[in-house]
Design a protein around this motif. Structure first.
Motif, PDB file in Angstrom:
ATOM      1  N   GLY A 225       0.789  -1.230   0.000  1.00 42.64           N
ATOM      2  CA  GLY A 225       0.000   0.000   0.000  1.00 42.64           C
ATOM      3  C   GLY A 225       0.812   1.265   0.000  1.00 42.64           C
ATOM      4  N   GLY A 226       2.129   1.159   0.044  1.00 39.58           N
ATOM      5  CA  GLY A 226       2.966   2.339   0.143  1.00 39.58           C
ATOM      6  C   GLY A 226       3.515   2.819  -1.182  1.00 39.58           C
ATOM      7  N   ASP A 227       4.413   3.786  -1.097  1.00 43.43           N
ATOM      8  CA  ASP A 227       5.053   4.369  -2.268  1.00 43.43           C
ATOM      9  C   ASP A 227       6.538   4.529  -1.957  1.00 43.43           C
ATOM     10  N   PRO A 228       7.410   3.720  -2.559  1.00 39.13           N
ATOM     11  CA  PRO A 228       8.836   3.822  -2.249  1.00 39.13           C
ATOM     12  C   PRO A 228       9.458   5.148  -2.666  1.00 39.13           C
ATOM     13  N   PHE A 229       8.766   5.907  -3.514  1.00 43.30           N
ATOM     14  CA  PHE A 229       9.266   7.200  -3.971  1.00 43.30           C
ATOM     15  C   PHE A 229       8.451   8.354  -3.378  1.00 43.30           C
ATOM     16  N   ALA A 230       7.891   8.168  -2.210  1.00 46.21           N
ATOM     17  CA  ALA A 230       6.964   9.136  -1.617  1.00 46.21           C
ATOM     18  C   ALA A 230       7.558  10.527  -1.463  1.00 46.21           C
ATOM     19  N   GLY A 231       8.859  10.612  -1.215  1.00 50.77           N
ATOM     20  CA  GLY A 231       9.477  11.915  -1.017  1.00 50.77           C
ATOM     21  C   GLY A 231       9.339  12.849  -2.199  1.00 50.77           C
ATOM     22  N   ARG A 232       9.152  12.287  -3.395  1.00 47.05           N
ATOM     23  CA  ARG A 232       9.034  13.129  -4.599  1.00 47.05           C
ATOM     24  C   ARG A 232       7.743  13.936  -4.616  1.00 47.05           C
ATOM     25  N   SER A 233       6.679  13.401  -3.989  1.00 48.04           N
ATOM     26  CA  SER A 233       5.358  14.010  -4.112  1.00 48.04           C
ATOM     27  C   SER A 233       4.777  14.504  -2.795  1.00 48.04           C
ATOM     28  N   ILE A 234       5.502  14.359  -1.693  1.00 48.59           N
ATOM     29  CA  ILE A 234       4.906  14.695  -0.402  1.00 48.59           C
ATOM     30  C   ILE A 234       4.563  16.176  -0.294  1.00 48.59           C
ATOM     31  N   GLY A 235       5.378  17.047  -0.864  1.00 46.90           N
ATOM     32  CA  GLY A 235       5.088  18.473  -0.785  1.00 46.90           C
ATOM     33  C   GLY A 235       3.770  18.845  -1.442  1.00 46.90           C
ATOM     34  N   ALA A 236       3.509  18.262  -2.617  1.00 47.05           N
ATOM     35  CA  ALA A 236       2.253  18.536  -3.319  1.00 47.05           C
ATOM     36  C   ALA A 236       1.062  18.022  -2.518  1.00 47.05           C
ATOM     37  N   LEU A 237       1.209  16.880  -1.873  1.00 47.49           N
ATOM     38  CA  LEU A 237       0.120  16.341  -1.051  1.00 47.49           C
ATOM     39  C   LEU A 237      -0.149  17.216   0.167  1.00 47.49           C
ATOM     40  N   VAL A 238       0.911  17.706   0.782  1.00 40.27           N
ATOM     41  CA  VAL A 238       0.746  18.585   1.943  1.00 40.27           C
ATOM     42  C   VAL A 238      -0.007  19.854   1.536  1.00 40.27           C
ATOM     43  N   ALA A 239       0.308  20.387   0.376  1.00 41.96           N
ATOM     44  CA  ALA A 239      -0.408  21.565  -0.120  1.00 41.96           C
ATOM     45  C   ALA A 239      -1.873  21.244  -0.382  1.00 41.96           C
ATOM     46  N   ARG A 240      -2.143  20.087  -0.990  1.00 38.92           N
ATOM     47  CA  ARG A 240      -3.533  19.685  -1.255  1.00 38.92           C
ATOM     48  C   ARG A 240      -4.328  19.524   0.026  1.00 38.92           C
ATOM     49  N   ALA A 241      -3.662  19.138   1.100  1.00 37.33           N
ATOM     50  CA  ALA A 241      -4.348  18.957   2.384  1.00 37.33           C
ATOM     51  C   ALA A 241      -4.675  20.283   3.058  1.00 37.33           C
ATOM     52  N   GLY A 242      -4.191  21.393   2.512  1.00 33.47           N
ATOM     53  CA  GLY A 242      -4.549  22.704   3.028  1.00 33.47           C
ATOM     54  C   GLY A 242      -3.487  23.397   3.851  1.00 33.47           C
ATOM     55  N   PHE A 243      -2.283  22.847   3.893  1.00 27.62           N
ATOM     56  CA  PHE A 243      -1.206  23.480   4.644  1.00 27.62           C
ATOM     57  C   PHE A 243      -0.569  24.610   3.827  1.00 27.62           C
ATOM     58  N   THR A 244       0.050  25.543   4.538  1.00 25.31           N
ATOM     59  CA  THR A 244       0.742  26.656   3.892  1.00 25.31           C
ATOM     60  C   THR A 244       2.173  26.734   4.434  1.00 25.31           C
ATOM     61  N   GLY A 245       2.951  27.667   3.879  1.00 22.57           N
ATOM     62  CA  GLY A 245       4.304  27.883   4.361  1.00 22.57           C
ATOM     63  C   GLY A 245       5.166  26.640   4.272  1.00 22.57           C
TER      64      GLY A 245
END
Length: 247
Positions: free
Chosen positions: A158-178
């Motif tokens: 269920g995971g993603d071995p390359f998760a570090g590539r996309s984590i920033g975009a996911l954090v932004a989609r979740a509504g975080f800033t800065g």
């Protein structure tokens, strides 16, 4: 998608987790914490980071696997899911997470849950691996084939071995800033130990006669067997994407 923890909870995996320290893995998060804050360590494992994460703060470690949590500690530990945290809305000042999001089938849902429990202005600090930028040297056809099998096991869990590539975009989609990110490279295992680790995980998967990827994993296991028995000196440096953001 089914979700599990691909490395498993064997003694080698638990020992690897228990060797991690806050000084080494959470230095970027410590600057966000002040005495008296409520801090959550999400996916805390055996708690080796949690116990020294934030002096003077109220630290709580949360992990889905109850058996791995410490029985005695100076901080609190709770069994819980990243998708349904046992905290009220806007009740936490800082959420820290190391080596969790690469194992989650629904990382966006977990990030939205983290945002729910953070107070307005609360901070997120997470670190997740990216095998696509890991440095494994020397490389060979056997090394590459064995690692492909390793990545397949991660995805099947269920995971993603390359998760570090996309984590920033996911954090932004979740509504975080800065959002601020940087890559940190760290030797997590010696080169020969990585070969042995990958071989053991493939062998464990092949002990299931009904595994849906048996043919591919059998080929990868042969390559891992050869890698282990021919490995000379080498280097393995993992890429960890460290990120901070604001609720």
């Amino acid at each position: 998608m089914l979700e599990g923890y691909a490395p498993g909870y064997g003694q080698d995996a638990v020992s690897m987790m228990a060797a991690r320290t806050a000084a080494e893995r959470a230095a970027f998060a410590r600057a966000l914490v002040s005495p008296g804050m409520r801090v959550l360590d999400l996916g805390c494992g055996p708690g080796s980071i949690t116990e020294d994460l934030a002096a003077g703060a109220h630290v709580v470690g949360v992990d889905a696997h109850l058996a791995i949590l410490p029985k005695k500690s100076t901080v609190d530990f709770i069994a819980g899911s990243a998708y349904a945290l046992p905290f009220g809305a806007a009740s936490v000042d800082v959420v820290f997470s190391h080596a969790l999001f690469e194992h989650l089938a629904e990382p966006l849902a977990a990030l939205e849950e983290v945002r729910r429990v953070l107070r307005p202005g609360g901070r997120l600090a997470l670190s997740t691996s990216d095998w696509s930028r890991a440095r494994v040297r020397p490389r060979s056809a056997n090394v590459d084939a064995a690692l492909r099998g390793h990545y397949l096991l991660r995805r099947r869990a269920g995971g993603d071995p390359f998760a570090g590539r996309s984590i920033g975009a996911l954090v932004a989609r979740a509504g975080f800033t800065g959002i601020s990110e940087r890559a940190r490279f760290r030797e997590d295992l010696p080169y020969r130990a990585l070969a042995t680790y990958v071989e053991s995980r493939l062998a464990t998967a092949l002990s299931d006669p009904g595994h849906p990827d048996r043919d591919q994993l059998t080929s990868a296991a042969r390559s891992a067997w050869s890698w282990v028995r021919t490995a000379g000196p080498g280097d393995f440096v993992q890429c960890w994407q460290e990120l901070t953001a604001t609720r």
